[in-house]
Write a protein that holds these residues in place. Structure first.
Motif, PDB file in Angstrom:
ATOM      1  N   ALA A 160       3.592  -1.305   3.858  1.00  0.00           N
ATOM      2  CA  ALA A 160       2.918  -0.021   3.675  1.00  0.00           C
ATOM      3  C   ALA A 160       3.983   1.063   3.556  1.00  0.00           C
ATOM      4  O   ALA A 160       4.942   1.088   4.330  1.00  0.00           O
ATOM      5  CB  ALA A 160       1.996   0.276   4.855  1.00  0.00           C
TER       6      ALA A 160
ATOM      7  N   HIS B 286      -8.329   1.095   0.970  1.00  0.00           N
ATOM      8  CA  HIS B 286      -7.643   1.011   2.251  1.00  0.00           C
ATOM      9  C   HIS B 286      -7.701  -0.453   2.656  1.00  0.00           C
ATOM     10  O   HIS B 286      -8.759  -0.977   2.962  1.00  0.00           O
ATOM     11  CB  HIS B 286      -8.326   1.892   3.292  1.00  0.00           C
ATOM     12  CG  HIS B 286      -7.722   1.762   4.645  1.00  0.00           C
ATOM     13  ND1 HIS B 286      -6.526   2.360   4.976  1.00  0.00           N
ATOM     14  CD2 HIS B 286      -8.123   1.084   5.740  1.00  0.00           C
ATOM     15  CE1 HIS B 286      -6.232   2.056   6.231  1.00  0.00           C
ATOM     16  NE2 HIS B 286      -7.183   1.287   6.709  1.00  0.00           N
ATOM     17  N   GLU B 287      -6.551  -1.133   2.602  1.00  0.00           N
ATOM     18  CA  GLU B 287      -6.488  -2.558   2.903  1.00  0.00           C
ATOM     19  C   GLU B 287      -5.241  -2.865   3.706  1.00  0.00           C
ATOM     20  O   GLU B 287      -4.255  -2.149   3.625  1.00  0.00           O
ATOM     21  CB  GLU B 287      -6.440  -3.391   1.615  1.00  0.00           C
ATOM     22  CG  GLU B 287      -7.645  -3.276   0.739  1.00  0.00           C
ATOM     23  CD  GLU B 287      -7.505  -4.081  -0.539  1.00  0.00           C
ATOM     24  OE1 GLU B 287      -6.616  -4.949  -0.641  1.00  0.00           O
ATOM     25  OE2 GLU B 287      -8.299  -3.824  -1.458  1.00  0.00           O
ATOM     26  N   LYS B 288      -5.292  -3.957   4.427  1.00  0.00           N
ATOM     27  CA  LYS B 288      -4.100  -4.456   5.116  1.00  0.00           C
ATOM     28  C   LYS B 288      -3.175  -5.051   4.055  1.00  0.00           C
ATOM     29  O   LYS B 288      -3.635  -5.700   3.120  1.00  0.00           O
ATOM     30  CB  LYS B 288      -4.497  -5.514   6.125  1.00  0.00           C
ATOM     31  CG  LYS B 288      -3.368  -5.923   7.023  1.00  0.00           C
ATOM     32  CD  LYS B 288      -3.909  -6.235   8.405  1.00  0.00           C
ATOM     33  CE  LYS B 288      -2.799  -6.674   9.310  1.00  0.00           C
ATOM     34  NZ  LYS B 288      -2.247  -5.586  10.069  1.00  0.00           N
TER      35      LYS B 288
ATOM     36  N   THR C  28       0.835  -1.192   0.000  1.00  0.00           N
ATOM     37  CA  THR C  28       0.000   0.000   0.000  1.00  0.00           C
ATOM     38  C   THR C  28       0.872   1.244   0.000  1.00  0.00           C
ATOM     39  O   THR C  28       1.976   1.250   0.547  1.00  0.00           O
ATOM     40  CB  THR C  28      -0.951   0.072   1.217  1.00  0.00           C
ATOM     41  OG1 THR C  28      -0.179   0.117   2.411  1.00  0.00           O
ATOM     42  CG2 THR C  28      -1.906  -1.083   1.246  1.00  0.00           C
TER      43      THR C  28
END
Length: 97
Positions: free
Chosen positions: A55, A49-51, A20
Motif C-alpha cells: 500500500a 478499497h482492498e487488502k 493500492t
C-alpha cells in the motif's frame, strides 16, 4: 466499475498480488483509492478499497508523480507499507505515454 487495462503490455513474470494507492489529502471518499492489479494477462486498475501486498499512501500529487516515475516512493510524506519489492517490480515495468 470494471477494470481498465493500464496498458496492454504483459509482464515477463506476473506478481501474485495487487498494489493500492491511497491519497491522504481530501477528498478521502470511497473513490479516492486505487488498486493496481498486475496478476492477469495485462495489468488492470480499479477504484476500490482492498487488502493488497503493498500500500502506498501520501498526498495525491506525490502518488501521481510516483506512478509516472517523476518522484521516488521514498519521498518524505509518502508511506509504503508491505512488499516494497513488488512496488519496485511494478514501477520498473509500467509506462504511461
Amino acid at each position: 466499475m470494471t477494470a481498465a487495462p493500464a496498458r496492454a503490455r504483459s509482464f515477463p513474470r506476473r506478481p501474485a498480488a495487487p498494489c493500492t494507492f491511497t491519497p491522504r489529502t481530501p477528498p478521502q471518499d470511497a473513490g479516492a483509492e486505487w488498486v493496481v492489479d498486475p496478476t492477469g494477462d495485462v495489468p488492470a486498475w480499479r477504484r476500490a478499497h482492498e487488502k493488497a501486498a503493498v500500500a502506498v499512501r501520501g498526498p495525491l500529487t506525490d502518488l501521481l508523480l510516483i506512478v509516472c516515475k517523476r518522484r521516488a516512493p521514498c519521498t518524505a510524506g509518502v508511506e509504503v507499507l508491505g512488499d516494497t519489492g513488488l512496488l519496485v517490480f511494478w514501477l520498473e515495468r509500467v509506462s504511461f505515454g
